[in-house]
Each structure stands twice: as C-alpha cells, then as structure tokens.
Scaffold this motif. Structure first.
Motif, PDB file in Angstrom:
ATOM      1  N   ALA A 123       0.778  -1.167   0.013  1.00  0.00           N
ATOM      2  CA  ALA A 123       0.079  -0.018  -0.070  1.00  0.00           C
ATOM      3  C   ALA A 123       0.944   1.286   0.017  1.00  0.00           C
ATOM      4  O   ALA A 123       0.620   2.118  -0.782  1.00  0.00           O
ATOM      5  CB  ALA A 123      -0.818   0.252   1.073  1.00  0.00           C
ATOM      6  N   MET A 124       1.932   1.256   0.721  1.00  0.00           N
ATOM      7  CA  MET A 124       2.808   2.322   0.862  1.00  0.00           C
ATOM      8  C   MET A 124       3.528   2.712  -0.538  1.00  0.00           C
ATOM      9  O   MET A 124       3.718   3.735  -1.102  1.00  0.00           O
ATOM     10  CB  MET A 124       3.787   2.262   1.944  1.00  0.00           C
ATOM     11  N   ALA A 125       3.982   1.596  -1.096  1.00  0.00           N
ATOM     12  CA  ALA A 125       4.562   1.629  -2.430  1.00  0.00           C
ATOM     13  C   ALA A 125       3.606   2.084  -3.275  1.00  0.00           C
ATOM     14  O   ALA A 125       3.976   3.101  -4.237  1.00  0.00           O
ATOM     15  CB  ALA A 125       5.145   0.198  -2.801  1.00  0.00           C
ATOM     16  N   ALA A 126       2.630   1.685  -3.267  1.00  0.00           N
ATOM     17  CA  ALA A 126       1.237   2.312  -4.178  1.00  0.00           C
ATOM     18  C   ALA A 126       1.177   3.835  -4.027  1.00  0.00           C
ATOM     19  O   ALA A 126       1.124   4.782  -4.802  1.00  0.00           O
ATOM     20  CB  ALA A 126       0.246   1.792  -4.250  1.00  0.00           C
ATOM     21  N   PHE A 127       1.247   4.394  -2.607  1.00  0.00           N
ATOM     22  CA  PHE A 127       0.945   5.600  -2.410  1.00  0.00           C
ATOM     23  C   PHE A 127       2.155   6.304  -2.822  1.00  0.00           C
ATOM     24  O   PHE A 127       2.004   7.839  -3.368  1.00  0.00           O
ATOM     25  CB  PHE A 127       0.885   5.823  -1.033  1.00  0.00           C
ATOM     26  N   MET A 128       3.387   6.072  -2.532  1.00  0.00           N
ATOM     27  CA  MET A 128       4.529   6.714  -2.886  1.00  0.00           C
ATOM     28  C   MET A 128       4.518   6.787  -4.467  1.00  0.00           C
ATOM     29  O   MET A 128       4.984   7.967  -5.145  1.00  0.00           O
ATOM     30  CB  MET A 128       5.833   6.079  -2.423  1.00  0.00           C
ATOM     31  N   LYS A 129       4.322   5.939  -5.375  1.00  0.00           N
ATOM     32  CA  LYS A 129       4.219   6.040  -6.599  1.00  0.00           C
ATOM     33  C   LYS A 129       3.351   6.996  -7.165  1.00  0.00           C
ATOM     34  O   LYS A 129       3.390   8.007  -8.109  1.00  0.00           O
ATOM     35  CB  LYS A 129       4.000   4.467  -7.222  1.00  0.00           C
TER      36      LYS A 129
END
Length: 140
Positions: A123-129
């Motif tokens: 989820a955090m990887a998606a947010f940062m992307k």
C-alpha cells in the motif's frame, strides 16, 4: 466533542479543524467557518452494493466448501462470521496505512524493504508511486 487542528491538503488553507461528535460523526471546519463532512461520514450513509455482493459471494463460497458435510455450530459460525473478519482485517490495514502516510507526510520515513508487513509495504509503495506522479505533486 474532540477538536484537533490538522494540516490541510488540496490547498484548503492552513486552518482546518477536525471535529468528532457522537451524533453527527466526523466533519471538518475550515477557517471560513464552512463545515464539511468527512468522506467516511458521507459513505456511511450510502448503500454499498459492491460490498453487499462481495459479502453474498463470500458466504456462498463458504457454504459451497462445506456442503455435504455434517456441520457443527462452530462450522456455521465460522462461515457466517467470515465476511466480518475479512472486513475487520481490511479496516485495520487501512488504519495502519493512514498512520504510515501521516507519519511519512509529517517528515518521517517509510522503507518498504524494512517493513515486516507485506500488505502495508504494498500500500505504501502504491501511495509513493501515486505521490511521485507530476500530476499529483501539489496534492499532499
């Protein structure tokens, strides 16, 4: 009623107060005095057909898995409580994601590689992307 100053997004200004009331749910008061309901407060009042279909499908799959078996009360209870367990786990993940995003946006850091929670890392990887996309750079 709890009031808590919070940073604002989307250029709403720097004076936004979060208000929690037992009767009216959560809303936000802007410096202009305008009060806006939270997204959750709005969505709580809307029938969610997608979730209702998911719940019915989940129950159907659970019942199909135990068909032709002699069932105990625990077996039946496990099938019927399954959607609530999954929904609770999703809500808890959502809370962890929101907390991690809040920490990150407040100057903290988050390393997907160091996280022991693969769902939170994803989820955090998606947010940062999402956040790194030029179109959204000024949103948060």
């Amino acid at each position: 009623m709890n009031t808590e100053p919070i940073p604002s997004a989307l250029g709403l200004g720097d004076s936004v107060i979060r208000m929690d009331t037992p009767d009216d749910g959560r809303f936000y008061r802007l410096s202009s005095g305008v009060e806006l309901p939270s997204v959750t407060s709005i969505l709580d009042g809307i029938r969610n057909l997608g979730l209702e279909r998911w719940r019915a499908s989940y129950l159907q799959r659970g019942l199909l898995n135990i068909q032709d078996q002699v069932l105990s009360i625990d077996d039946i209870s496990n099938v019927l409580s399954g959607p609530d367990r999954v929904a609770q786990e999703a809500a808890e993940l959502g809370s962890r994601v929101h907390a991690a995003i809040d920490e990150y946006l407040s100057g903290g850091s988050f390393s997907c590689a160091d996280s022991e929670d693969p769902l939170l890392s994803g989820a955090m990887a998606a947010f940062m992307k999402w956040r790194s996309h030029p179109r959204f750079k000024d949103w948060v």
